[in-house]
Design a protein around this motif. Structure first.
Motif, short mmCIF file in Angstrom:
data_model
loop_
_atom_site.label_atom_id
_atom_site.label_comp_id
_atom_site.label_asym_id
_atom_site.label_seq_id
_atom_site.Cartn_x
_atom_site.Cartn_y
_atom_site.Cartn_z
N LYS A 170 -29.62 35.34 19.16
CA LYS A 170 -29.80 36.72 19.62
C LYS A 170 -31.25 37.18 19.50
CE LYS A 170 -25.10 38.17 18.87
NZ LYS A 170 -24.16 38.96 18.08
N GLN A 171 -32.02 36.54 18.62
CA GLN A 171 -33.41 36.92 18.43
C GLN A 171 -34.37 36.22 19.38
OE1 GLN A 171 -34.05 36.09 14.29
NE2 GLN A 171 -32.91 37.89 13.60
N LEU A 172 -33.84 35.38 20.28
CA LEU A 172 -34.70 34.71 21.26
C LEU A 172 -35.31 35.72 22.22
CD1 LEU A 172 -32.53 31.59 22.15
CD2 LEU A 172 -34.66 31.62 20.86
N SER A 173 -36.53 35.45 22.68
CA SER A 173 -37.18 36.37 23.61
C SER A 173 -36.46 36.42 24.95
CB SER A 173 -38.63 35.96 23.81
OG SER A 173 -38.70 34.63 24.30
N SER A 174 -35.96 35.28 25.42
CA SER A 174 -35.12 35.25 26.62
C SER A 174 -33.83 34.51 26.26
CB SER A 174 -35.84 34.58 27.78
OG SER A 174 -36.18 33.26 27.46
N PRO A 175 -32.69 35.13 26.49
CA PRO A 175 -31.43 34.54 26.04
C PRO A 175 -30.98 33.36 26.92
CG PRO A 175 -31.00 36.55 27.26
CD PRO A 175 -32.50 36.42 27.13
N VAL A 176 -30.05 32.60 26.39
CA VAL A 176 -29.42 31.53 27.14
C VAL A 176 -28.53 32.17 28.20
CG1 VAL A 176 -27.78 29.62 27.00
CG2 VAL A 176 -29.51 29.91 25.24
N LYS A 177 -28.62 31.68 29.43
CA LYS A 177 -27.82 32.23 30.53
C LYS A 177 -26.75 31.23 30.91
CE LYS A 177 -31.90 34.55 32.22
NZ LYS A 177 -33.05 34.31 33.06
N ILE A 178 -25.52 31.72 31.01
CA ILE A 178 -24.39 30.89 31.42
C ILE A 178 -23.82 31.53 32.67
CG2 ILE A 178 -22.15 29.96 30.76
CD1 ILE A 178 -23.07 30.32 27.82
N TYR A 179 -23.84 30.81 33.79
CA TYR A 179 -23.36 31.38 35.04
C TYR A 179 -22.79 30.30 35.94
CZ TYR A 179 -28.00 29.90 36.61
OH TYR A 179 -29.12 29.16 36.89
N ARG A 180 -22.00 30.76 36.90
CA ARG A 180 -21.40 29.86 37.88
C ARG A 180 -22.36 29.66 39.04
NH1 ARG A 180 -15.40 30.68 40.49
NH2 ARG A 180 -15.34 28.68 41.57
N GLU A 196 -37.31 29.27 29.03
CA GLU A 196 -38.40 28.49 29.62
C GLU A 196 -39.36 27.94 28.55
OE1 GLU A 196 -39.16 27.77 32.86
OE2 GLU A 196 -37.34 28.67 33.62
N ASN A 197 -39.53 28.66 27.44
CA ASN A 197 -40.51 28.23 26.45
C ASN A 197 -40.01 27.09 25.56
OD1 ASN A 197 -38.64 29.80 25.18
ND2 ASN A 197 -40.09 30.96 23.96
N PHE A 198 -38.77 26.65 25.75
CA PHE A 198 -38.23 25.51 24.99
C PHE A 198 -38.58 24.21 25.71
CE2 PHE A 198 -34.40 27.34 22.46
CZ PHE A 198 -35.26 28.20 21.80
N PHE A 204 -13.16 19.86 26.61
CA PHE A 204 -14.09 18.74 26.58
C PHE A 204 -15.43 19.19 26.02
CE2 PHE A 204 -14.61 20.61 30.74
CZ PHE A 204 -15.98 20.57 30.98
N GLU A 205 -16.21 18.19 25.61
CA GLU A 205 -17.50 18.43 24.98
C GLU A 205 -18.55 17.58 25.68
OE1 GLU A 205 -17.62 18.81 20.60
OE2 GLU A 205 -18.87 17.03 20.74
N MET A 206 -19.72 18.17 25.88
CA MET A 206 -20.82 17.45 26.52
C MET A 206 -22.04 17.49 25.61
SD MET A 206 -20.60 18.83 30.44
CE MET A 206 -21.88 17.75 30.99
N PRO A 207 -22.67 16.36 25.35
CA PRO A 207 -23.90 16.38 24.54
C PRO A 207 -25.07 16.90 25.38
CG PRO A 207 -23.41 14.15 25.24
CD PRO A 207 -22.26 15.01 25.70
N LEU A 208 -26.04 17.50 24.71
CA LEU A 208 -27.24 17.98 25.39
C LEU A 208 -28.25 16.86 25.47
CD1 LEU A 208 -27.86 21.51 23.84
CD2 LEU A 208 -27.00 20.98 26.11
N SER A 209 -28.54 16.41 26.66
CA SER A 209 -29.63 15.48 26.92
C SER A 209 -30.29 15.96 28.20
CB SER A 209 -29.12 14.04 27.03
OG SER A 209 -28.17 13.95 28.07
N LEU A 210 -31.32 16.76 28.03
CA LEU A 210 -31.90 17.49 29.15
C LEU A 210 -33.26 16.94 29.54
CD1 LEU A 210 -31.17 21.09 27.87
CD2 LEU A 210 -29.77 19.75 29.41
N SER A 211 -33.55 17.01 30.84
CA SER A 211 -34.89 16.75 31.33
C SER A 211 -35.47 18.03 31.92
CB SER A 211 -34.89 15.64 32.38
OG SER A 211 -34.03 15.99 33.45
N ASN A 212 -34.59 18.97 32.27
CA ASN A 212 -35.00 20.31 32.72
C ASN A 212 -34.51 21.31 31.68
OD1 ASN A 212 -36.05 19.33 35.15
ND2 ASN A 212 -34.03 19.36 36.09
#
Length: 148
Positions: A60-70, A81-83, A104-112
């Protein structure tokens, strides 16, 4: 035979108790009713609950929050963006309240800076999503409810 009011009350109480006992026995013995817990390891999860609260505060203290959308391709989880996406480690857990076999569960392995959950993995209905990750040894947790 004439019934007085005392006998009628006793008969009504016995009938009501019989009615309740019928439903108690039916619900506890019928295999079609599911009595599963939400989580299998409930007490172990309860011991780490304070860590979840701290991780939620960090998110909650992040400057820009995580967005979850369809989106058109599925469900998108977009990180700030700063991560640096290569330093993100964690998982995304999708919980279906109506059927635990769809969880189900998905691991985070991101390139973007975003994760795409494919549309074919998600059936229409309510999903509870939990995004749990660490970035530079700081834990974060975001929970949300979506209707897909």
């Amino acid at each position: 035979m004439k019934l007085n009011w005392g006998t009628s009350i006793v008969i009504a109480i016995i009938a009501f108790i019989g009615f309740i006992m019928y439903f108690v026995i039916t619900m506890s013995t019928d295999k079609s009713y599911n009595h599963d817990l939400v989580t299998e390891k409930y007490y172990q999860k309860e011991l780490t609950y304070q860590e979840s609260i701290n991780a939620s505060k960090n998110a909650k203290q992040l400057s820009s929050p995580v967005k979850i959308y369809r989106s058109s391709n599925g469900l998108t989880v977009e990180f700030p963006e700063n991560f640096d996406p290569t330093l993100l480690k964690g998982k995304v857990f999708l919980y279906r309240p109506s059927n635990k076999h769809l969880d189900f569960e998905m691991p985070l392995s991101l390139s973007n800076n975003y994760l795409l959950v494919p549309e074919n993995r998600l059936l229409d209905g309510r999903w509870n999503i939990t995004v749990q990750w660490t970035y530079k040894d700081t834990p974060y947790l975001v929970t949300d409810e979506i209707l897909y």
